[in-house]
Write an enzyme that holds these catalytic residues in place. Sequence first.
Site, PDB file in Angstrom:
ATOM      1  N   ASP A   1     -24.954 130.027  20.672  1.00 32.77           N
ATOM      2  CA  ASP A   1     -26.077 129.342  20.045  1.00 32.77           C
ATOM      3  C   ASP A   1     -27.246 130.332  20.051  1.00 32.77           C
ATOM      4  OD1 ASP A   1     -27.779 127.160  19.138  1.00 32.77           O
ATOM      5  OD2 ASP A   1     -28.582 127.160  21.166  1.00 32.77           O
TER       6      ASP A   1
ATOM      7  N   THR B   1     -31.070 129.549  19.557  1.00 34.14           N
ATOM      8  CA  THR B   1     -32.325 129.132  20.172  1.00 34.14           C
ATOM      9  C   THR B   1     -32.117 128.717  21.630  1.00 34.14           C
ATOM     10  OG1 THR B   1     -33.040 128.313  18.021  1.00 34.14           O
ATOM     11  CG2 THR B   1     -34.295 127.590  19.943  1.00 34.14           C
TER      12      THR B   1
ATOM     13  N   ASP C   1     -27.260 125.717  24.860  1.00 29.49           N
ATOM     14  CA  ASP C   1     -28.231 125.154  25.796  1.00 29.49           C
ATOM     15  C   ASP C   1     -28.686 123.745  25.431  1.00 29.49           C
ATOM     16  OD1 ASP C   1     -29.765 126.273  23.508  1.00 29.49           O
ATOM     17  OD2 ASP C   1     -31.459 125.513  24.650  1.00 29.49           O
TER      18      ASP C   1
END
Length: 622
Positions: free
Chosen positions: A313, A315, A514
Amino acid sequence: MQALERFLEWGGLKKDIACLVLSGISLVISIFHLLPLPFDAAWVAIILCGVPILLEAFIGLVTAFDIKADVLVSIALIASVLIGEDFAAGEIAFIMQLGALLEDLTVAKARAGIEKLVHLTPQTARRLAGGQEEIIPAEQVCVGDLLRVLPGETIPVDGKIVSGETSINQAVMTGESLPVDKHPGDPVSSGTVNQFGSFDMKAAKVGEDSSIQRMIRLVQSADAGKAKIVGIADRWATWIVVIALSAAALTWLITGEIIRAVTILVVFCPCALVLATPTAIMAAIGNATKHSFLVREGDALERLASVSKITFDKTGTLTYGKPEVVAVHSLSDHFAKEDLFLYAASVESHSEHPLGKAIVSSYGRKGKRELFPVDQFQMLPGRGVKARIGGKEVLAGNGELLAEENIPTRAAKEPAGRYLGQGCTVIYLAIDHTLAGFLALSDTLREDAKAMIRAVKEAGVTPVLLTGDHENAAQTIAQQLEIDEVHAGCLPEDKLHWIDTYQKERHYVCMIGDGINDAPALKKAYVGIAMGGVGSDIAVDAADIALVNDDIKELPHLLRLAKRMMVTIKCNLTFSMALNFIAIVLAMTGILNPVVGALVHNAGSVLVIVNSSLLLKWRKKR
């Protein structure tokens, strides 16, 4: 059978530890004759550790004719007791239960990730009917209902905005670091959060059809499809049982000495084989913990050793997840860059918008002068802010705000376009109805990201970028990190699709993320690693491994550690099997008796544990 299974599960882990402690004490008393007891103290170990093994073997044979390592252990236990070798029987039972306990300690407990997702679903909604506003349970919302959502509230169902303008935090669905401005006609999703303005919306998808419920189903289905690795001793158990029984029977028939046959069963008892994998895993988990990795699934490191692709991922994983001012561009001869930055930070100092806060925060680190006092501040949801500073009217916001105020932005088109093309967010600044310049904000790469990606490639694993962010931002980050495979604009189901596609192509995939939107992908992947520091609780619960302090530079070490652990396991297995076959030959010739045989294979278990313990401090030399 169900009653027996409930009996074995009674007491859980605490009972198992207590039984092992008491059994260990009893074996010490037995071998050194420390207490004058009317029976051999080893019987405590036989009962506390041996009986559960016998029951598990019996249940497996009766219910599914499932031959595992516990079948051979049971045979060795019974044979040892029948010929009076109580200590050998107790010692075998103790070692086997110790191995089982080590495996249990590496298995994750029941997790609450799906429950937390359920809690994200709003319990109530504000329905507008006949000019009146009523609060109703969210499950009573019907398609076509008109709902009102106030600032700070979570959107109860999927729908479209009818009136009002706002900014929506969509991180739960897309992982985007910045809120998205919404206007009448724009779609909104359940579970996302209304940041500022109040708005009315028409419900389109409710109940099981809503986005947050779809996310819950994705997590459940992804988890169900992940197979667990079967213990090596159990995979080989049938052949071990056949070989051991055949060797014992032939020896008894040829020599006529039952003690030799029993010794064969004792030395062939797969203690070292059972300990080979869990001890290495426990040591590797200890090593990983020192490098800030919390391993939640016992076989996660085994699986990690096989991965060929890592999907990241963007961000919050490869970036810090917080926008920063990366450029200030002046379009006026009257204002230098430093002046524009000061005006922007001053006017945004009263704003609650994440972009406004990012500008103030960036100025706090880089600016040298105190902020100007601000008068007549106005928040303009979805567009920007307006205020007066020292008699000047200052506007800070997007192109729509300047268009409403009839302020031309042609002079900024080319320079602002360059930053927009890199995935930046541009905030225009107008002073006294004249465009003065703009600020470019962007999420920033983690310091160690580039070196980490390079080391991942050196470890033989291909990095892939999967992000909910738009194409420009994704490509900019990928170019900086030299990642060749990029998939942008991914919703949770899109990330799930790409991981499923890779795994159907026989690529074992590790997913690192996250956010809540990463939870289904973390579950679906062969191994899921969550950023534990900035990551959501739901992402951490969905993952097999959590990176506690978000220090991604240690990821290549974890990959190499997993591969090294598998080498250690293979060495342990080879050694334990070789020792067993040598001991069988010695038992056949009568050189070993049951007690000495038990000690020999116990010594093998100790050597396996010592070899595994070397993983505790292992690190690849530079």
